[in-house]
Design a protein around this motif. Structure first.
Motif, PDB file in Angstrom:
ATOM      1  N   THR A 710      -0.278  -4.531   4.127  1.00 40.08           N
ATOM      2  CA  THR A 710       0.942  -3.738   4.303  1.00 40.08           C
ATOM      3  C   THR A 710       1.574  -3.420   2.956  1.00 40.08           C
ATOM      4  O   THR A 710       2.064  -2.302   2.723  1.00 40.08           O
ATOM      5  CB  THR A 710       1.945  -4.506   5.186  1.00 40.08           C
ATOM      6  OG1 THR A 710       1.331  -4.765   6.457  1.00 40.08           O
ATOM      7  CG2 THR A 710       3.214  -3.690   5.404  1.00 40.08           C
ATOM      8  N   SER A 711       1.532  -4.384   2.045  1.00 42.86           N
ATOM      9  CA  SER A 711       2.115  -4.154   0.711  1.00 42.86           C
ATOM     10  C   SER A 711       1.351  -3.071  -0.039  1.00 42.86           C
ATOM     11  O   SER A 711       1.949  -2.280  -0.789  1.00 42.86           O
ATOM     12  CB  SER A 711       2.117  -5.453  -0.100  1.00 42.86           C
ATOM     13  OG  SER A 711       0.798  -5.853  -0.427  1.00 42.86           O
ATOM     14  N   LEU A 712       0.024  -3.010   0.162  1.00 35.05           N
ATOM     15  CA  LEU A 712      -0.760  -1.960  -0.489  1.00 35.05           C
ATOM     16  C   LEU A 712      -0.412  -0.587   0.084  1.00 35.05           C
ATOM     17  O   LEU A 712      -0.364   0.410  -0.643  1.00 35.05           O
ATOM     18  CB  LEU A 712      -2.258  -2.222  -0.305  1.00 35.05           C
ATOM     19  CG  LEU A 712      -2.855  -3.430  -1.041  1.00 35.05           C
ATOM     20  CD1 LEU A 712      -4.328  -3.597  -0.690  1.00 35.05           C
ATOM     21  CD2 LEU A 712      -2.706  -3.270  -2.557  1.00 35.05           C
ATOM     22  N   VAL A 713      -0.177  -0.543   1.399  1.00 38.71           N
ATOM     23  CA  VAL A 713       0.183   0.729   2.041  1.00 38.71           C
ATOM     24  C   VAL A 713       1.526   1.221   1.532  1.00 38.71           C
ATOM     25  O   VAL A 713       1.717   2.420   1.276  1.00 38.71           O
ATOM     26  CB  VAL A 713       0.217   0.569   3.578  1.00 38.71           C
ATOM     27  CG1 VAL A 713       0.765   1.831   4.242  1.00 38.71           C
ATOM     28  CG2 VAL A 713      -1.167   0.241   4.115  1.00 38.71           C
ATOM     29  N   LEU A 714       2.475   0.287   1.368  1.00 41.98           N
ATOM     30  CA  LEU A 714       3.829   0.666   0.960  1.00 41.98           C
ATOM     31  C   LEU A 714       3.911   1.068  -0.502  1.00 41.98           C
ATOM     32  O   LEU A 714       4.820   1.803  -0.902  1.00 41.98           O
ATOM     33  CB  LEU A 714       4.795  -0.490   1.242  1.00 41.98           C
ATOM     34  CG  LEU A 714       4.986  -0.836   2.730  1.00 41.98           C
ATOM     35  CD1 LEU A 714       5.871  -2.074   2.879  1.00 41.98           C
ATOM     36  CD2 LEU A 714       5.579   0.337   3.483  1.00 41.98           C
ATOM     37  N   ASN A 715       2.977   0.597  -1.317  1.00 44.02           N
ATOM     38  CA  ASN A 715       2.983   0.925  -2.739  1.00 44.02           C
ATOM     39  C   ASN A 715       2.379   2.320  -2.933  1.00 44.02           C
ATOM     40  O   ASN A 715       1.180   2.504  -2.879  1.00 44.02           O
ATOM     41  CB  ASN A 715       2.180  -0.125  -3.519  1.00 44.02           C
ATOM     42  CG  ASN A 715       2.345   0.049  -5.026  1.00 44.02           C
ATOM     43  OD1 ASN A 715       2.736   1.112  -5.519  1.00 44.02           O
ATOM     44  ND2 ASN A 715       2.035  -1.011  -5.767  1.00 44.02           N
ATOM     45  N   LYS A 716       3.238   3.306  -3.146  1.00 42.06           N
ATOM     46  CA  LYS A 716       2.800   4.705  -3.192  1.00 42.06           C
ATOM     47  C   LYS A 716       1.851   4.979  -4.351  1.00 42.06           C
ATOM     48  O   LYS A 716       1.042   5.902  -4.306  1.00 42.06           O
ATOM     49  CB  LYS A 716       4.017   5.641  -3.304  1.00 42.06           C
ATOM     50  CG  LYS A 716       4.996   5.529  -2.134  1.00 42.06           C
ATOM     51  CD  LYS A 716       4.355   5.920  -0.821  1.00 42.06           C
ATOM     52  CE  LYS A 716       5.370   5.889   0.319  1.00 42.06           C
ATOM     53  NZ  LYS A 716       4.733   6.189   1.613  1.00 42.06           N
ATOM     54  N   SER A 717       1.943   4.191  -5.408  1.00 39.51           N
ATOM     55  CA  SER A 717       1.082   4.449  -6.564  1.00 39.51           C
ATOM     56  C   SER A 717      -0.356   4.017  -6.303  1.00 39.51           C
ATOM     57  O   SER A 717      -1.291   4.430  -6.986  1.00 39.51           O
ATOM     58  CB  SER A 717       1.610   3.696  -7.796  1.00 39.51           C
ATOM     59  OG  SER A 717       1.588   2.286  -7.559  1.00 39.51           O
ATOM     60  N   LYS A 722      -6.094   8.664  -1.488  1.00 40.05           N
ATOM     61  CA  LYS A 722      -6.519   8.287  -0.126  1.00 40.05           C
ATOM     62  C   LYS A 722      -8.030   8.084  -0.039  1.00 40.05           C
ATOM     63  O   LYS A 722      -8.658   8.373   0.972  1.00 40.05           O
ATOM     64  CB  LYS A 722      -6.108   9.351   0.895  1.00 40.05           C
ATOM     65  CG  LYS A 722      -4.631   9.691   0.879  1.00 40.05           C
ATOM     66  CD  LYS A 722      -3.771   8.511   1.268  1.00 40.05           C
ATOM     67  CE  LYS A 722      -2.292   8.897   1.311  1.00 40.05           C
ATOM     68  NZ  LYS A 722      -1.422   7.735   1.534  1.00 40.05           N
ATOM     69  N   GLY A 723      -8.621   7.568  -1.101  1.00 41.74           N
ATOM     70  CA  GLY A 723     -10.070   7.331  -1.106  1.00 41.74           C
ATOM     71  C   GLY A 723     -10.461   6.194  -0.195  1.00 41.74           C
ATOM     72  O   GLY A 723     -11.501   6.252   0.466  1.00 41.74           O
ATOM     73  N   VAL A 724      -9.636   5.135  -0.152  1.00 38.36           N
ATOM     74  CA  VAL A 724      -9.891   4.004   0.742  1.00 38.36           C
ATOM     75  C   VAL A 724      -9.107   4.249   2.029  1.00 38.36           C
ATOM     76  O   VAL A 724      -7.902   4.464   2.006  1.00 38.36           O
ATOM     77  CB  VAL A 724      -9.467   2.671   0.095  1.00 38.36           C
ATOM     78  CG1 VAL A 724      -9.726   1.507   1.045  1.00 38.36           C
ATOM     79  CG2 VAL A 724     -10.225   2.456  -1.217  1.00 38.36           C
ATOM     80  N   GLU A 725      -9.809   4.207   3.178  1.00 38.44           N
ATOM     81  CA  GLU A 725      -9.185   4.577   4.447  1.00 38.44           C
ATOM     82  C   GLU A 725      -8.894   3.382   5.349  1.00 38.44           C
ATOM     83  O   GLU A 725      -7.899   3.363   6.059  1.00 38.44           O
ATOM     84  CB  GLU A 725     -10.093   5.551   5.202  1.00 38.44           C
ATOM     85  CG  GLU A 725     -10.324   6.846   4.447  1.00 38.44           C
ATOM     86  CD  GLU A 725     -11.148   7.837   5.265  1.00 38.44           C
ATOM     87  OE1 GLU A 725     -10.902   9.042   5.130  1.00 38.44           O
ATOM     88  OE2 GLU A 725     -12.023   7.396   6.028  1.00 38.44           O
TER      89      GLU A 725
END
Length: 1092
Positions: A710-717, A722-725
């Motif tokens: 979830t933290s990776l999703v929230l980190n916009k940088s 969107k290479g990793v799905e």
């Protein structure tokens, strides 16, 4: 002189090339006396750069390091045990025995009720009784009134019966299309068998896991519970007749050795020979895997239909019966019939074969298909069969002539057989089945209610099977059946079989009793019959691969040796057939990913018998991590808290709790059932306590990944392009977590981790493919692959997976596997970026994958291309693109070829049209033939008009089917390729005649990938591509014959009832008489007016 000059020039050119190359710092490598133009050091740099970045991305987004750390934190709280394979297989066999015993007890209750109901019933030829006809229920006429034998019949969808609309209170009765549904015998049978309704319902209440229960009557009707609506096919016909089903025949009779004699004398020409062929084919339909047979045609000489099988009998399996059917079409009539020769040969054949100990060693019979016998041949019977009369004679008189009927009937009566006359094709099936009731007499008189179990099969004519065909595909099942006898004293020596009761057990029910989590990642359970045929095995492929869910012709008789083919001596198979308990070990080559990849494993096998059945059970455990199981412990509260997270799912086909047993539990999900079980408020809910404890443990250990993802999703940088799905994980308990880094609609591959992706999810008999492949990689490395197994063949994503070991030790069990799905173009961009790097201080690279004179590839450990400059090569085998280089890699040992065999394969053949097929379709020929037929055989034509129309249309349809490609069963050999782990890098040169093609192969660190850089200037088209295409194994004629004769070990059924001294053998048949109608007589007179 020319050769010397060319050699000199070539040497001089090489020297200049070396000097230039050293100036450009391109590197030279000596291989087999040739020189290398591609610098390995640069390729190594590219590989290292790409490998480092991909591992960083894969580890970061999968959370593999975090999960490994979490399992390490629990290391001291877990207990690792070595699996006791023998103890495990015995426990599983006990569980299956208990399940099968419950089904058999239900059948015993039906038998008792049926026999008591018949005992109390007095046959009434005038009985009128309205019953629920399976075809007519809920049908109305033009006025809206219920049709006769219809009536209102309440049907409601029921999830236990695959959401089919059924009636759980009543059964329905199906009557074959060719029988009158108000026939006195049928009405009486339906009337007394109504008593079974109560027992059906009671059985279902006692054992809610029961599905279809039924009674197949010897009179032809079929009573089925729960009640369900039957629908005719597109021709308005229901082909189902319970009496020719294997479960009926197997329960009604004992195993038998049969010799079929077919008269092919000149008098059998025309329609008679056609009826004879159909009669023989119908007899073959009544033979099962425990029976043996041969067919001999006779006129003035004897002709074994299959000459190779002269003097022996063969097992009546599907393949052998189909083989003989093909030969039946080659029979033609000529000469005179010498029945004495044929009978002598048949008696000698049965006697000699019986002495070998290879047959059924039970009942023996001679089936005689002829249009007449001029003698009773009592001298032959006196010589071979009297006084014991161990061989029964069953004559079938073909045609309408009754002149020889008395001779043939005498043969039947004198040899405990039965005589019937077959005048038309429509008579065949009903008359052929008469012999079954004769063979059942000894069993009936003995009052032996033998319980029989069939092999795995699908009956596609049943309404429930038709519905499943439309949806999830045919369901393999085994049937338990028991015979029902007349117990009336006055008919005791008649040995009257009333019918057979049965119930189906889907093979999927067996799989539910198997704790997949105990078998490890590559482990599996399997079961076989007493004939060595597979009941269940993860490598059984019963359907065609065309997506139409059609069964293969021999799907029910696949031998264990055809899937465990590495066991060349059949040691495992024979031990299981002989119901032994023991162990066995061997190296196996398991093909995965639809045969494209291979895993080389060492399996330990454990096996034992399932008591009370003809089945044996085996368990395969792979050595190494597959031999260990670990147990963790957490509190119920924290386990349930983490199990209920929205990203958690449990394996659909695993049984954590048995929600099928009681109706009130059938709507529960497995997680809801676990909660209910742990609450202690539902004592009737049966659950696997050990599995639940471990799934709670895995839920707690893996829970931190949800917050991490979830933290990776929230980190916009992060992941801005969107290479990793997707990130995903699976654990040894079937628990999985999935996290999407993009919205679902933007997923490149929509099928991954869904029910459509059968190899990518936890299944009843296997772990996901990505999990299995990750487990065989070096710990800490990732497996990268294209998902071949998606239904659409989508190649636009790459999967990266790694296994999580519990301990650092070599024999540590695998706790879980994690991975990511990324876009293929994202993955390829990373590769091309890495391949442009160089170590030159000035930044000017001596070589790059952008150069025209080299081709760069990224391939996996099985040789499949993930990246190539030619995008169309993605997903192809490297040998198809670079045959010369792949050949050299195999020669150098960087890759090795593994030969695999497929004994369930399908090969395309072209079926050419025959002359007869063309003539049937030719209107002119058809017209002339019709005129000739009418003028010469009009009387018979009219008598058999309906039949002939069916026959003609059937032949026409056959003709239309010919002249096209079709798939037929065959054996194939095909290659798979696997890299040699110890060889990390290699260089080579291929002599292509006019030039030398050089290449470098370099392993990508922390992966299963290799970078291959190939010199593209040199044309090596002289080398054939290396493909993975299967090659059909063609057997020479002598070997084909040996394969037909070969009989593998088998175990006979435990019971045998060949004859009984009290048997009334005078009920031995009947002949038909014809009463000509007025119209037929008139036609005969009219025909006399026409000249021939």
């Amino acid at each position: 002189m020319t050769v010397e000059r060319d050699s000199g020039f070539r040497a001089w050119n090489v020297c200049i090339f070396v000097l230039l190359c050293s100036t450009l710092n391109c590197g030279i490598s000596e291989v087999g006396g040739s020189h290398q133009s591609i610098p390995p050091s640069v390729v190594k740099l590219w590989a290292s750069a790409f490998g480092g970045e991909m591992k960083s991305i894969s580890a970061k987004y999968s959370g593999s390091q975090l999960l490994q750390k979490k399992y390490k934190e629990f290391e001291r709280a877990v207990r690792v045990d070595e699996i006791d394979g023998l103890r495990l297989v015995k426990r599983l066999a006990d569980d299956m025995e208990e399940m099968f015993r419950k089904k058999a007890q239900a059948m015993e209750r039906l038998v008792e009720a049926a026999e008591e109901a018949h005992l109390q019933h007095d046959e009434d030829p005038d009985l009128q009784y309205e019953y629920f006809n399976a075809v007519l229920i809920n049908e109305v006429d033009d006025l809206g009134n219920n049709v006769d034998l219809g009536g209102d019949f309440i049907l409601q969808p029921n999830d236990h019966f695959n959401n089919l609309s059924v009636n759980l209170s009543l059964s329905v009765v199906q009557v074959p299309t060719n029988m009158y549904n108000k026939d006195s015998a049928i009405v009486n049978g339906v009337y007394w068998s109504e008593a079974l309704n109560k027992v059906f319902v009671d059985n279902f209440e006692k054992d809610p896991s029961l599905i279809w229960q039924y009674f197949g009557s010897a009179k032809g009707f079929f009573r089925q519970y729960p009640g369900i609506k039957w629908k005719p096919d597109e021709h308005g016909v229901i082909a189902f007749d319970c009496r020719n089903r294997k479960w009926y025949i197997q329960a009604a009779t004992s195993p038998k050795d049969v010799v079929i004699l077919v008269d092919v004398s000149g008098s059998m020409k025309g329609l008679r020979l056609t009826i004879a062929r159909q009669t023989v084919s119908s007899i073959l339909d009544t033979l099962g895997d425990d029976d043996f047979f041969n067919i001999i045609a006779y006129n003035q000489e004897l002709h074994y239909v299959e000459p190779c099988l002269n003097g022996t009998l063969v097992q009546a399996d599907v393949a052998n019966k189909d083989h003989f059917r093909e030969h039946l079409d080659k029979l033609f009539a000529q000469g005179i019939g010498m029945l004495d020769l044929a009978l002598s040969e048949a008696f000698n054949l049965l006697s000699e074969f019986n002495e070998t100990g290879r047959g059924s060693e039970c009942s023996q019979a001679i089936m005689l298909v002829t249009d007449g016998a001029v003698d009773t041949y009592d001298a032959i019977f006196a010589k071979y069969n009297w006084p014991d009369r161990k061989v029964r004679i069953f004559p079938y008189l073909i045609g309408r002539e009754s002149a020889f009927a008395e001779n043939l009937k005498w043969m039947a009566c004198a040899n405990k057989g039965y005589f019937t006359q077959i005048s038309t094709l429509a008579d065949v099936q009903e008359n052929v089945m008469e012999y079954l009731h004769v063979l059942s007499r000894p069993k009936v008189i003995d009052r032996e209610h033998d319980t029989v179990w069939t092999e795995a099969y699908v009956d596609s004519t049943l309404p429930q099977a038709q519905k499943l065909d439309d949806g999830q595909g045919p369901v393999l099942m085994t049937t338990v059946a028991m015979p029902v006898f007349s117990t009336k004293n006055e008919t005791r020596n008649h040995g009257i079989l009333l019918g057979v009761v049965g119930t189906d057990v889907p093979v999927s029910e067996l799989l539910k009793t198997i704790p997949k989590y105990k078998l490890g990642i590559h482990g599996y359970a399997f079961a076989i019959t007493n004939n060595g045929y597979i009941l269940t095995h993860p490598d059984l492929r019963p359907l065609y691969g065309d997506g139409k869910k059609r069964r293969k012709p021999n799907y029910s008789s696949v031998d264990l040796s055809e899937v465990e083919w590495e066991d060349k001596d059949d040691a495992l198979r024979n031990a299981m057939v002989n119901r032994k308990t023991g162990t066995f070990s061997m190296e196996v080559k398991k093909s995965v990913d639809k045969g494209r990849r291979v895993l080389v494993l060492h399996n330990d096998y454990y096996y034992t018998d399932i008591k009370g059945t003809p089945f044996s059970l085996g368990v395969a455990l792979s050595k190494g991590h597959g031999m260990y199981f670990f147990s963790g412990n957490v509190t119920v509260e924290e386990g349930l808290h983490d199990l209920e997270h929205p990203d958690v799912a449990l394996a659909d086909e695993w049984t954590y709790c048995n929600t099928d047993e009681h109706p009130e539990h059938r709507y529960l999900t497995q997680i809801e059932a676990i909660k209910l079980y742990l609450s202690g408020h539902e004592p009737k809910l049966q659950c696997d306590k050990e599995l639940i404890q471990e799934v709670l443990f895995d839920a707690v250990v893996t829970a931190p990944l949800e917050a991490y993802w979830t933290s990776l999703v929230l980190n916009k940088s992060e992941n801005s392009d969107k290479g990793v799905e997707i990130a995903y994980l699976g654990t040894r308990t079937g628990l999985s977590r999935i996290n999407l880094f993009v919205v679902p609609d933007l997923l490149t591959n929509q099928d991954f981790l869904t029910a459509e992706d059968k190899e990518g999810v936890f299944n009843a008999d296997h772990f996901p493919l990505w999990y299995k492949r990750a487990a065989e990689q070096v710990p800490g490395t990732f497996v990268y692959s294209l998902p071949f197994n998606t239904g659409t063949g989508n190649k636009s994503v790459v999967l990266a997976s790694t296994a999580i070991q519990l301990l650092d030790e070599r024999k540590s069990p695998i706790a879980a596997a994690v991975g990511i799905q990324m876009k293929l173009d994202f993955f390829q961009r990373k590769f091309w970026t890495a391949s442009r790097q160089c170590a030159a201080l000035d930044g000017k690279c001596s070589i790059s994958c952008d150069d025209e004179h080299i081709n760069c590839y990224l391939i996996d450990n099985n040789g499949f291309i993930l990246v190539a400059e030619d995008y169309t090569l993605t997903g192809n085998f490297f040998g198809e693109a670079e045959g010369a280089v792949m050949s050299k890699l195999l020669q150098m040992g960087s890759f090795k070829r593994v030969t695999l065999y497929d004994y369930q394969a399908l090969c395309w053949v072209f079926s050419e049209s025959s002359g007869s097929g063309h003539t049937l379709l030719d209107p002119y020929f058809a017209f002339l033939s019709a005129v000739k037929w009418i003028l010469t055989e009009l009387v018979i034509f009219l008598v058999e008009f309906n039949l002939y129309g069916w026959w003609q249309s059937d032949l026409t349809a056959k003709a239309q089917r010919m002249g096209r490609s079709m798939q037929v069963p065959c054996d194939t050999e095909y290659p798979a390729f696997i890299s040699e782990r110890t060889i990390k890098e290699n260089t080579g040169n291929v002599d292509c005649g006019d030039c030398i093609k050089s290449f470098v192969i370099q392993q990508i660190p922390s992966s299963n990938l290799f970078m291959v850089v190939v010199d593209s200037k040199c044309d090596c088209s002289m080398f054939e591509p290396i493909t993975m295409d299967p090659i059909e194994i063609m057997y020479i004629e002598s070997l084909k014959c040996e394969r037909l004769k070969m009989q593998k070990d088998r175990r006979r059924p435990d019971t045998c009832h060949p004859f009984h001294p009290e048997e009334n053998s005078m009920e031995c048949g009947r002949a038909h008489t014809l009463t000509p109608s007025f119209s037929a007589t008139l036609l005969c007179i009219l025909l006399g007016l026409f000249p021939r």
